[in-house]
Design an enzyme around this catalytic site. Structure first.
Site, mmCIF file in Angstrom:
data_model
loop_
_atom_site.group_PDB
_atom_site.id
_atom_site.type_symbol
_atom_site.label_atom_id
_atom_site.label_comp_id
_atom_site.label_asym_id
_atom_site.label_seq_id
_atom_site.Cartn_x
_atom_site.Cartn_y
_atom_site.Cartn_z
ATOM 1 C CE LYS A 49 -3.661 -2.611 2.635
ATOM 2 N NZ LYS A 49 -4.539 -2.776 3.382
ATOM 3 C CD GLN A 93 -3.195 -4.721 6.746
ATOM 4 O OE1 GLN A 93 -3.216 -3.351 5.667
ATOM 5 N NE2 GLN A 93 -4.056 -5.590 6.368
ATOM 6 C CG ASP A 118 -9.442 -0.019 5.014
ATOM 7 O OD1 ASP A 118 -9.024 -0.450 3.552
ATOM 8 O OD2 ASP A 118 -9.199 -0.146 5.473
#
Ligand code: NAP
Length: 282
Positions: A49, A93, A118
């Site tokens: 990422k 994460q 997200d």
């Protein structure tokens, strides 16, 4: 033989476009990436990422903390990042390390919905539900982009989504519904799965079980989208779909790797760009 949907090539095209849009901003978008513990798979995801960000001119800042960091410290870190103007998006994460006092739901709730790139915060999930959203649910949005690229319009089609997770199956069904598909969601308690999947013009499988979708479960000419990431007995990446056999019958099919994975990654960049724009950096 099915047309192979090339997610890798499409992701590269999206990335170029995002790079151009980022370059035109007054200020760089900023993404904070929190990694708790040392799970190797999570490490790989975070590194990729960050690499994607740097390739597109997005500033990223990593917060790698030990597994014993703790829920309170994690919430404090998120609170601090919520306040920092150079940070447009915050990504924690998941999964958080097992065996500690972490509460993932509380962590997701702590992220300012305006920085929730997200799109996991219930506020953003609700906005996806009503079809009025800034942040795209990354994996399902990647699927929609691939369908669009290949001219596969869900309107009026039978769409079947296998899997009902909050991050893939449910939002995927919602996006197909917004585009006027007639949508069925299947899960582990669905009897006679094949009977339902055989009706699908668009079949999306997001389970995580190799060879779950066999050729006899697929309608001739269907678009088959394989979201899953599994490993075969040789450690090779594969999806839920029996690719060799299904590609003889389907109209379109995504490979694993090279299908949904790259598109998921690019949607995070798109969301970070959208966050920067919504924070007045355009
Ligand atoms: P998840 O949370 O484990 O959900 C799996 C879903 O599959 C559940 O809804 C489960 O039903 C259903 N299921 C399990 N066995 C089934 C069966 N035999 N028949 C029908 N449905 C069944 O997984 P996830 O996070 O949604 O991820 C799904 C897959 O996509 C995984 O392989 C993951 O690695 C992959 N993934 C890929 C990307 C990407 O970028 N390509 C992104 C995210 C996820 P119940 O609800 O009844 O348990």
């Amino acid at each position: 033989m099915a047309i192979i949907i090339d997610g890798k090539a499409l992701a590269a095209k999206w990335k170029e476009n995002i790079k151009g849009q980022v370059a035109a901003l007054k200020q760089h978008p900023g993404l904070a990436v929190i990694l708790v513990g040392n799970d190797p798979a999570s490490r790989v995801y975070v590194t990729s990422k960050e690499k994607d960000c740097s390739e597109c001119g997005i500033y990223s800042e990593e917060f790698a903390v030990p597994a014993q960091f703790g829920q309170k410290a994690l919430l404090n870190l998120i609170a601090e990042l919520n306040q920092r103007p150079e940070i447009d998006g915050i990504l924690c994460q998941l999964p958080l390390p097992k065996g500690y006092d972490y509460d993932e739901q509380e962590v997701l709730l702590a992220i300012d919905p305006k920085k929730d790139v997200d799109a996991f915060h219930p506020y953003n999930v609700g906005r996806i539900m009503i079809g009025d959203y800034t942040y795209l649910p990354c994996t399902p949005a990647g699927v929609m982009a691939m369908l669009d690229e290949y001219g596969i319009d869900p309107a009026g089609k039978r769409c079947v989504v296998v899997g009902r997770s909050n991050i893939v199956g449910k939002p995927q069904a919602m996006l197909l519904l917004h585009r006027h598909g007639t949508v069925t969601i299947c899960h582990s308690r669905t009897p006679n799965l094949g009977e339902i999947t055989r009706e699908a013009d668009i079949l999306v499988s997001a389970v995580g079980r190799r060879n779950l979708i066999t050729a006899d479960m697929v309608k001739e000419g269907a678009a088959v989208i394989d979201v899953a990431m599994n490993r075969d007995e040789n450690g090779k990446l594969c999806g839920d779909v029996d690719f060799e056999a299904v590609s003889q019958k389907a109209g379109w099919i995504t490979p694993v790797p090279g299908g949904c994975g790259p598109m998921t990654r690019v949607m995070l960049l798109q969301n970070t760009l959208a966050a920067a724009v919504s924070h007045g950096k355009a």
